[in-house]
Design a protein around this motif. Structure first.
Motif, mmCIF file in Angstrom:
data_model
loop_
_atom_site.group_PDB
_atom_site.id
_atom_site.type_symbol
_atom_site.label_atom_id
_atom_site.label_comp_id
_atom_site.label_asym_id
_atom_site.label_seq_id
_atom_site.Cartn_x
_atom_site.Cartn_y
_atom_site.Cartn_z
ATOM 1 N N THR A 4 0.824 -1.210 0.000
ATOM 2 C CA THR A 4 0.000 0.000 0.000
ATOM 3 C C THR A 4 0.863 1.267 0.000
ATOM 4 O O THR A 4 0.482 2.264 -0.611
ATOM 5 N N THR A 5 2.013 1.212 0.644
ATOM 6 C CA THR A 5 2.925 2.364 0.607
ATOM 7 C C THR A 5 3.424 2.585 -0.812
ATOM 8 O O THR A 5 3.478 3.721 -1.296
ATOM 9 N N TYR A 6 3.779 1.483 -1.484
ATOM 10 C CA TYR A 6 4.214 1.612 -2.873
ATOM 11 C C TYR A 6 3.088 2.170 -3.746
ATOM 12 O O TYR A 6 3.321 3.026 -4.611
ATOM 13 N N LEU A 7 1.871 1.703 -3.532
ATOM 14 C CA LEU A 7 0.740 2.191 -4.325
ATOM 15 C C LEU A 7 0.553 3.692 -4.139
ATOM 16 O O LEU A 7 0.298 4.416 -5.112
ATOM 17 N N ARG A 8 0.683 4.156 -2.918
ATOM 18 C CA ARG A 8 0.562 5.599 -2.677
ATOM 19 C C ARG A 8 1.658 6.370 -3.398
ATOM 20 O O ARG A 8 1.401 7.424 -3.978
ATOM 21 N N LEU A 9 2.869 5.850 -3.361
ATOM 22 C CA LEU A 9 3.979 6.524 -4.057
ATOM 23 C C LEU A 9 3.816 6.447 -5.578
ATOM 24 O O LEU A 9 4.246 7.350 -6.291
ATOM 25 N N SER A 10 3.186 5.376 -6.061
ATOM 26 C CA SER A 10 3.008 5.228 -7.512
ATOM 27 C C SER A 10 2.052 6.265 -8.094
ATOM 28 O O SER A 10 2.027 6.473 -9.309
ATOM 29 N N LEU A 11 1.288 6.930 -7.246
ATOM 30 C CA LEU A 11 0.418 7.996 -7.733
ATOM 31 C C LEU A 11 1.219 9.167 -8.300
ATOM 32 O O LEU A 11 0.679 10.007 -9.021
ATOM 33 N N LEU A 12 2.496 9.209 -7.999
ATOM 34 C CA LEU A 12 3.355 10.288 -8.505
ATOM 35 C C LEU A 12 3.928 9.997 -9.892
ATOM 36 O O LEU A 12 4.564 10.869 -10.479
ATOM 37 N N ILE A 13 3.708 8.792 -10.429
ATOM 38 C CA ILE A 13 4.294 8.422 -11.720
ATOM 39 C C ILE A 13 3.896 9.381 -12.838
ATOM 40 O O ILE A 13 4.770 9.893 -13.541
ATOM 41 N N PRO A 14 2.603 9.690 -13.067
ATOM 42 C CA PRO A 14 2.274 10.622 -14.157
ATOM 43 C C PRO A 14 2.881 12.012 -13.960
ATOM 44 O O PRO A 14 3.296 12.649 -14.931
ATOM 45 N N LEU A 15 2.955 12.468 -12.722
ATOM 46 C CA LEU A 15 3.554 13.779 -12.468
ATOM 47 C C LEU A 15 5.062 13.759 -12.694
ATOM 48 O O LEU A 15 5.632 14.730 -13.208
ATOM 49 N N ASN A 16 5.709 12.647 -12.335
ATOM 50 C CA ASN A 16 7.145 12.518 -12.598
ATOM 51 C C ASN A 16 7.427 12.467 -14.097
ATOM 52 O O ASN A 16 8.385 13.073 -14.572
ATOM 53 N N GLY A 21 9.080 15.131 -19.051
ATOM 54 C CA GLY A 21 8.652 15.694 -20.331
ATOM 55 C C GLY A 21 8.976 17.173 -20.447
ATOM 56 O O GLY A 21 9.402 17.644 -21.498
ATOM 57 N N VAL A 22 8.783 17.913 -19.371
ATOM 58 C CA VAL A 22 9.130 19.342 -19.369
ATOM 59 C C VAL A 22 10.624 19.516 -19.638
ATOM 60 O O VAL A 22 11.033 20.369 -20.437
ATOM 61 N N LEU A 23 11.438 18.692 -18.977
ATOM 62 C CA LEU A 23 12.885 18.768 -19.207
ATOM 63 C C LEU A 23 13.248 18.415 -20.646
ATOM 64 O O LEU A 23 14.076 19.088 -21.268
ATOM 65 N N LEU A 24 12.611 17.354 -21.189
ATOM 66 C CA LEU A 24 12.896 16.963 -22.569
ATOM 67 C C LEU A 24 12.475 18.042 -23.569
ATOM 68 O O LEU A 24 13.183 18.306 -24.542
ATOM 69 N N ILE A 25 11.323 18.655 -23.333
ATOM 70 C CA ILE A 25 10.870 19.730 -24.225
ATOM 71 C C ILE A 25 11.798 20.931 -24.119
ATOM 72 O O ILE A 25 12.103 21.588 -25.107
ATOM 73 N N ALA A 26 12.254 21.244 -22.917
ATOM 74 C CA ALA A 26 13.188 22.360 -22.737
ATOM 75 C C ALA A 26 14.483 22.086 -23.485
ATOM 76 O O ALA A 26 15.030 22.985 -24.149
ATOM 77 N N ILE A 27 14.961 20.855 -23.416
ATOM 78 C CA ILE A 27 16.182 20.495 -24.153
ATOM 79 C C ILE A 27 15.916 20.490 -25.650
ATOM 80 O O ILE A 27 16.718 20.990 -26.437
ATOM 81 N N ALA A 28 14.757 19.927 -26.051
ATOM 82 C CA ALA A 28 14.422 19.850 -27.472
ATOM 83 C C ALA A 28 14.240 21.224 -28.091
ATOM 84 O O ALA A 28 14.550 21.423 -29.271
ATOM 85 N N SER A 29 13.761 22.183 -27.323
ATOM 86 C CA SER A 29 13.546 23.514 -27.882
ATOM 87 C C SER A 29 14.870 24.225 -28.175
ATOM 88 O O SER A 29 14.890 25.171 -28.959
ATOM 89 N N THR A 30 15.942 23.770 -27.579
ATOM 90 C CA THR A 30 17.252 24.372 -27.857
ATOM 91 C C THR A 30 17.952 23.696 -29.026
ATOM 92 O O THR A 30 18.961 24.200 -29.496
ATOM 93 N N ARG A 31 17.403 22.580 -29.509
ATOM 94 C CA ARG A 31 18.024 21.843 -30.614
ATOM 95 C C ARG A 31 17.339 22.223 -31.917
ATOM 96 O O ARG A 31 16.132 22.050 -32.060
#
Length: 179
Positions: A4-16, A21-31
């Motif tokens: 159950t602790t893991y399940l609670r922490l897994s709720l952060l997967i889409p946000l992570n 994705g934000v980091l990848l887009i920031a890097i991609a926008s410089t290329r």
């Protein structure tokens, strides 16, 4: 760690994933070779960048339904057994799809004027198409996130980092034959 602790922490997967994705887009926008505005080049980096761009800007639609669903699942994990919680978490993309479609409909129906998505709110092909695309994307992405979470769960189980509560509590005790 308990299941159950893991399940609670897994709720952060889409946000992570959103943060990555934000980091990848920031890097991609410089290329210069990756163009987010033009889809004629179907190269791998462009498709990944376009996918993350839609996911990142889609947070406007999915963040409130996801927060609601996360809170429900978070509190549900405290009152249910681990096996039941696993099943509910596995079915959560269905609930997320319903909540996301409701949010899309509210956003589309509240749009008025020339920028309106709907010209005739009763039956409009754009409206139906928007719902179908939203449902498909939410279901697919939801089960990708559930799959990522389940894969990590199985990996952590193999390494004995995550243990099921029922297994721990109901393990048979060794019988001492010399007593």
């Amino acid at each position: 760690m308990k299941t159950t602790t893991y399940l609670r922490l897994s709720l952060l997967i889409p946000l992570n994933i959103w943060g990555v994705g934000v980091l990848l887009i920031a890097i991609a926008s410089t290329r210069p070779e990756i163009d987010l505005g033009y889809m004629a080049d179907a190269s791998g980096p462009n498709w990944v960048a376009i996918f993350f761009a839609f996911y990142i800007f889609g947070i406007i639609v999915w963040i409130f339904p996801y927060i609601l669903l996360s809170l429900i699942l978070f509190f549900w994990s405290f009152i249910s057994q681990a096996r039941t919680a696993l099943k509910v978490f596995a079915l959560s993309p269905l609930a997320m799809t319903i909540l996301t479609i409701a949010t899309l409909n509210l956003l589309a129906l509240n749009n008025t004027g020339e920028a309106a998505i709907l010209s005739n709110p009763v039956i409009d092909q754009d409206y139906i198409g928007l719902n179908i695309i939203g449902a498909a994307f939410t279901l697919i992405w939801g089960y990708i996130c559930v799959g990522i979470g389940f894969g990590i769960y199985k990996l952590l189980q193999r390494q004995a980092i995550v243990r099921e509560e029922e297994t721990i509590e109901s393990m048979p005790q060794p019988v001492n034959q010399y007593e």
